[in-house]
Structures are given as C-alpha cells and as structure tokens.
Design a protein around this motif. Structure first.
Motif, short mmCIF file in Angstrom:
data_model
loop_
_atom_site.label_atom_id
_atom_site.label_comp_id
_atom_site.label_asym_id
_atom_site.label_seq_id
_atom_site.Cartn_x
_atom_site.Cartn_y
_atom_site.Cartn_z
N LEU A 145 -28.49 4.46 90.43
CA LEU A 145 -28.10 3.15 89.93
C LEU A 145 -29.01 2.71 88.79
CD1 LEU A 145 -27.45 1.30 93.32
CD2 LEU A 145 -25.77 2.25 91.75
N GLY A 146 -30.31 2.95 88.94
CA GLY A 146 -31.25 2.58 87.88
C GLY A 146 -30.98 3.32 86.59
N PHE A 147 -30.73 4.63 86.68
CA PHE A 147 -30.42 5.40 85.49
C PHE A 147 -29.10 4.94 84.87
CE2 PHE A 147 -33.40 8.82 86.92
CZ PHE A 147 -34.20 8.80 85.79
N ALA A 148 -28.13 4.59 85.69
CA ALA A 148 -26.84 4.13 85.17
C ALA A 148 -26.98 2.80 84.43
CB ALA A 148 -25.83 3.99 86.30
N ARG A 149 -27.88 1.93 84.91
CA ARG A 149 -28.06 0.61 84.29
C ARG A 149 -29.02 0.63 83.11
NH1 ARG A 149 -29.06 -1.90 90.12
NH2 ARG A 149 -26.92 -1.92 90.87
N ALA A 150 -29.87 1.62 83.04
CA ALA A 150 -30.87 1.68 81.97
C ALA A 150 -30.18 1.92 80.63
CB ALA A 150 -31.88 2.78 82.26
N PRO A 151 -30.61 1.21 79.60
CA PRO A 151 -29.97 1.38 78.27
C PRO A 151 -30.49 2.63 77.56
CG PRO A 151 -31.69 -0.28 78.16
CD PRO A 151 -31.63 0.16 79.59
N LEU A 152 -30.07 3.77 78.04
CA LEU A 152 -30.50 5.04 77.46
C LEU A 152 -29.40 5.59 76.56
CD1 LEU A 152 -31.94 6.71 80.68
CD2 LEU A 152 -33.25 5.70 78.81
N SER A 153 -29.81 6.26 75.50
CA SER A 153 -28.83 6.91 74.64
C SER A 153 -28.27 8.14 75.34
CB SER A 153 -29.49 7.32 73.32
OG SER A 153 -30.43 8.36 73.55
N LYS B 127 -34.89 -1.58 95.24
CA LYS B 127 -36.29 -1.14 95.12
C LYS B 127 -36.88 -0.91 96.50
CE LYS B 127 -37.11 -4.03 91.19
NZ LYS B 127 -37.87 -5.16 90.67
N THR B 128 -36.60 -1.81 97.42
CA THR B 128 -37.13 -1.69 98.77
C THR B 128 -36.64 -0.41 99.42
OG1 THR B 128 -37.16 -4.10 98.96
CG2 THR B 128 -37.32 -2.84 101.01
N TRP B 129 -35.32 -0.16 99.33
CA TRP B 129 -34.74 1.06 99.90
C TRP B 129 -35.36 2.30 99.27
CZ3 TRP B 129 -32.12 2.60 103.94
CH2 TRP B 129 -31.56 3.87 103.93
N ALA B 130 -35.53 2.29 97.95
CA ALA B 130 -36.06 3.45 97.25
C ALA B 130 -37.50 3.74 97.67
CB ALA B 130 -35.97 3.24 95.75
N TRP B 131 -38.34 2.71 97.75
CA TRP B 131 -39.74 2.92 98.13
C TRP B 131 -39.86 3.34 99.59
CZ3 TRP B 131 -43.31 4.18 94.96
CH2 TRP B 131 -43.25 3.74 93.64
N ILE B 132 -38.99 2.81 100.45
CA ILE B 132 -38.98 3.26 101.85
C ILE B 132 -38.55 4.72 101.91
CG2 ILE B 132 -37.78 3.02 104.06
CD1 ILE B 132 -37.84 -0.03 103.58
N SER B 133 -37.51 5.09 101.14
CA SER B 133 -37.03 6.47 101.11
C SER B 133 -38.08 7.42 100.58
CB SER B 133 -35.78 6.57 100.24
OG SER B 133 -34.74 5.80 100.75
N LEU B 134 -38.95 6.93 99.71
CA LEU B 134 -40.01 7.76 99.16
C LEU B 134 -41.20 7.88 100.11
CD1 LEU B 134 -41.14 9.23 96.58
CD2 LEU B 134 -42.16 7.06 95.98
N SER B 135 -41.55 6.78 100.77
CA SER B 135 -42.79 6.77 101.53
C SER B 135 -42.65 7.20 102.99
CB SER B 135 -43.43 5.38 101.47
OG SER B 135 -42.56 4.41 101.98
N VAL B 136 -41.58 6.86 103.66
CA VAL B 136 -41.46 7.17 105.09
C VAL B 136 -41.53 8.68 105.37
CG1 VAL B 136 -39.90 7.09 107.07
CG2 VAL B 136 -40.35 5.02 105.75
N PRO B 137 -40.83 9.54 104.62
CA PRO B 137 -40.96 10.98 104.90
C PRO B 137 -42.38 11.51 104.72
CG PRO B 137 -39.03 10.58 103.55
CD PRO B 137 -39.79 9.29 103.61
N ARG C 1 -37.88 -0.01 87.43
CA ARG C 1 -38.01 -1.21 88.26
C ARG C 1 -37.20 -2.40 87.76
NH1 ARG C 1 -42.50 -0.62 85.38
NH2 ARG C 1 -43.29 -2.38 84.20
N LYS C 2 -37.08 -2.59 86.44
CA LYS C 2 -36.36 -3.77 85.97
C LYS C 2 -34.84 -3.58 85.98
CE LYS C 2 -37.27 -2.83 81.09
NZ LYS C 2 -37.81 -3.40 79.87
N TYR C 3 -34.38 -2.39 86.31
CA TYR C 3 -32.94 -2.13 86.39
C TYR C 3 -32.45 -2.07 87.83
CZ TYR C 3 -34.11 -0.83 81.66
OH TYR C 3 -34.60 -0.85 80.39
N LEU C 4 -33.35 -2.34 88.77
CA LEU C 4 -32.98 -2.30 90.19
C LEU C 4 -33.17 -3.67 90.82
CD1 LEU C 4 -34.79 1.03 91.19
CD2 LEU C 4 -32.36 0.71 90.79
N THR C 5 -32.31 -3.99 91.76
CA THR C 5 -32.47 -5.24 92.50
C THR C 5 -33.57 -5.07 93.55
OG1 THR C 5 -30.85 -4.63 94.18
CG2 THR C 5 -30.00 -5.74 92.21
N VAL C 6 -34.01 -6.16 94.13
CA VAL C 6 -35.08 -6.09 95.14
C VAL C 6 -34.66 -5.24 96.34
CG1 VAL C 6 -36.48 -7.45 96.74
CG2 VAL C 6 -36.15 -8.24 94.38
#
Length: 162
Positions: free
Chosen positions: A124-132, A94-104, A86-91
């Motif tokens: 996008l979230g995984f790309a922005r997350a500071p993961l090793s 996040k809105t698009w992702a939750w709609i994509s998850l819930s509508v189906p 959530r902290k690596y995604l813009t509003v």
C-alpha cells in the motif's frame, strides 16, 4: 449505554471459541507425544526458539555466513523501507507493519523474508508513494533479484545452488 448480552448477534458468540484453540491444540499434542508444548519445542529443529529480538538481529548481522547475514539484512532493509514509507501509511497500517516485522523476531531471524511477503502495508505504501515508473521498475527488479538470490542460496546455507 444500554449494553446487554441479548443485543450481541449470534455469530459473534463464535468468537468465544477462539481462546479454546490453544488449550485444545496443547491437549492434542499431549495425546500424541506426551508433551503439552511439543508444538513449541519442535521449533528447535528449524533453529527457532524464544529469543531477544535485538540480540537475534545483531547475531545474524555478525554471523560468519551469508545466509544469516542476508536474513538479518532483510529485517534491516524492511525496517528502513517502513521508515521511508511512513507518510504514505495510516496509523493502523504502520502498526500492523511494525508488529509483522517485530513479532517473528522473538523467535529468531529465520524465515523472516517469508513473513515480509504478507506485510501488505508495504504494498500500500509503495502504491501511494509518488514514484516515477522508472523508480517502480528499479524497486521491483532489485527486490525480486534479492529474493531470487536468497532462494537460490536457501536450500543449503554456505553453498550456492547452480
């Protein structure tokens, strides 16, 4: 201020065609089958229909077969991933992702992993997350392994294809 119909660009007028699509499709279905909503009724073949998302998810999690449990589990998994990212995604993302998850979910849990493949905010979230690099490989191998397992199991529920 100063709004006028004349200021609308010509290509923008084509947006008025969009609402015409559903009635035209319903009319076409009526011509072919005699049923205006045939495109909705035929979904029953794939065990899809209007349902409550929460009850669909709970029914899938409580199912007595691995297939339904895996589909419902994938919904829970992707929901948790969205919460973690959530902290690596813009509003809007996040809105698009939750709609994509819930509508189906309003038509059941079937085909849910297919819908997640096009949920671009996850990428996008995984790309922005500071993961090793190690964590990125672990996530890749686990997610590909889960998807592969589901594809092997997919053709006929309650039996593995080997």
């Amino acid at each position: 201020h100063g709004w006028s119909w004349k200021k609308i660009d010509r290509p923008a007028w084509w947006l008025l065609v969009v609402p015409i699509g559903l009635p035209v499709w319903a009319w076409y279905n009526h011509l072919l089958t005699g049923d205006w909503l045939n495109f909705v009724h035929v979904q029953a073949v794939w065990r899809r229909g209007a349902t409550d998302p929460v009850s669909a998810l709970l029914t899938g999690l409580r199912a007595d077969n691995f297939y339904d449990q895996a589909l419902a589990g994938s919904v829970v998994l992707f929901g948790l991933i969205l919460i973690l990212l959530r902290k690596y995604l813009t509003v809007p993302e996040k809105t698009w992702a939750w709609i994509s998850l819930s509508v189906p979910l309003f038509s059941g849990i079937y085909s849910m992993p297919r819908y997640f493949l096009v949920m671009f905010p996850l990428y996008l979230g995984f790309a922005r997350a500071p993961l090793s690099t190690t964590w990125r490989w672990i996530i890749l191998v686990v997610s590909v392994g889960l998807q592969l397992g589901l594809f092997i199991y997919w053709p006929k529920p309650n039996s593995w294809v080997v």
